[in-house]
Design a protein around this motif. Sequence first.
Motif, PDB file in Angstrom:
ATOM      1  N   LEU A 144     -40.967   9.814 -16.321  1.00 43.51           N
ATOM      2  CA  LEU A 144     -40.547  10.560 -16.518  1.00 43.51           C
ATOM      3  C   LEU A 144     -40.322  11.147 -17.816  1.00 43.51           C
ATOM      4  O   LEU A 144     -39.901  12.386 -18.209  1.00 43.51           O
ATOM      5  CB  LEU A 144     -39.400   9.472 -17.000  1.00 43.51           C
ATOM      6  N   ILE A 145     -41.206  11.333 -18.572  1.00 41.60           N
ATOM      7  CA  ILE A 145     -42.085  11.806 -19.500  1.00 41.60           C
ATOM      8  C   ILE A 145     -42.714  12.729 -19.938  1.00 41.60           C
ATOM      9  O   ILE A 145     -42.798  14.385 -19.464  1.00 41.60           O
ATOM     10  CB  ILE A 145     -42.424  10.911 -20.791  1.00 41.60           C
TER      11      ILE A 145
ATOM     12  N   PRO B 222     -42.167  15.196 -16.921  1.00 39.75           N
ATOM     13  CA  PRO B 222     -41.868  16.915 -17.050  1.00 39.75           C
ATOM     14  C   PRO B 222     -40.927  16.932 -18.491  1.00 39.75           C
ATOM     15  O   PRO B 222     -41.226  18.455 -18.407  1.00 39.75           O
ATOM     16  CB  PRO B 222     -40.977  16.590 -15.754  1.00 39.75           C
ATOM     17  N   VAL B 223     -40.606  15.756 -18.872  1.00 43.08           N
ATOM     18  CA  VAL B 223     -40.245  16.842 -20.411  1.00 43.08           C
ATOM     19  C   VAL B 223     -40.898  17.364 -21.104  1.00 43.08           C
ATOM     20  O   VAL B 223     -40.801  17.807 -21.761  1.00 43.08           O
ATOM     21  CB  VAL B 223     -39.254  15.295 -20.707  1.00 43.08           C
ATOM     22  N   ARG B 224     -42.338  17.065 -21.426  1.00 42.83           N
ATOM     23  CA  ARG B 224     -43.267  17.259 -21.754  1.00 42.83           C
ATOM     24  C   ARG B 224     -43.105  18.669 -21.872  1.00 42.83           C
ATOM     25  O   ARG B 224     -43.837  19.790 -22.628  1.00 42.83           O
ATOM     26  CB  ARG B 224     -43.902  16.572 -22.390  1.00 42.83           C
ATOM     27  N   ARG B 225     -43.900  19.081 -20.587  1.00 41.86           N
ATOM     28  CA  ARG B 225     -44.024  19.960 -19.326  1.00 41.86           C
ATOM     29  C   ARG B 225     -42.822  20.693 -19.810  1.00 41.86           C
ATOM     30  O   ARG B 225     -43.414  22.815 -20.880  1.00 41.86           O
ATOM     31  CB  ARG B 225     -44.565  19.862 -18.688  1.00 41.86           C
ATOM     32  N   ARG B 226     -41.863  20.599 -19.616  1.00 42.47           N
ATOM     33  CA  ARG B 226     -40.662  21.570 -20.055  1.00 42.47           C
ATOM     34  C   ARG B 226     -40.543  22.277 -21.805  1.00 42.47           C
ATOM     35  O   ARG B 226     -40.551  23.439 -22.094  1.00 42.47           O
ATOM     36  CB  ARG B 226     -39.481  20.783 -19.839  1.00 42.47           C
ATOM     37  N   ASN B 227     -40.885  21.086 -22.389  1.00 42.80           N
ATOM     38  CA  ASN B 227     -40.486  20.889 -24.055  1.00 42.80           C
ATOM     39  C   ASN B 227     -42.088  22.008 -24.005  1.00 42.80           C
ATOM     40  O   ASN B 227     -41.672  23.040 -25.557  1.00 42.80           O
ATOM     41  CB  ASN B 227     -40.840  20.313 -25.081  1.00 42.80           C
TER      42      ASN B 227
ATOM     43  N   ARG C 214     -41.087  25.777 -23.726  1.00 40.26           N
ATOM     44  CA  ARG C 214     -39.987  26.457 -24.558  1.00 40.26           C
ATOM     45  C   ARG C 214     -40.916  26.536 -25.500  1.00 40.26           C
ATOM     46  O   ARG C 214     -40.833  28.498 -26.231  1.00 40.26           O
ATOM     47  CB  ARG C 214     -39.192  25.348 -24.583  1.00 40.26           C
TER      48      ARG C 214
END
Length: 108
Positions: free
Chosen positions: A79-80, A82-87, A90
């Motif tokens: 869960l963590i 993909p969010v880290r990659r996306r951030n 950005r």
Amino acid sequence: MNEIQRTAAFDPWTESVPLLSKKVLDRTLKRMEGRGLVVRHEEPAVFPRSVTYSLSPAAHDLLAAGSPLVEWAEKNQDLIAPVRRRNAERRRRRQPTERQHDGQGDEG
């Protein structure tokens, strides 16, 4: 503290952790000592001088308190990540490139 304590001399740490300089390790250990997280042990009678560090009782308490958080993070990496990659993506898009930053831009 009991006999089973974490100790480390500089050389094994700098050899086992790539890109870790003795200067950075020294500074970090001094900060941790100042915050009560490690205890410095020096044996001046030994040549060359022998210095070891061990975790303080406060550090052991901190590790015990943080263990559930580490377990949660390990269990939820799917869960963590993909969010880290996306951030991170950005942040990369928001940062100016080196050429833009030094005034050359794309005009050439």
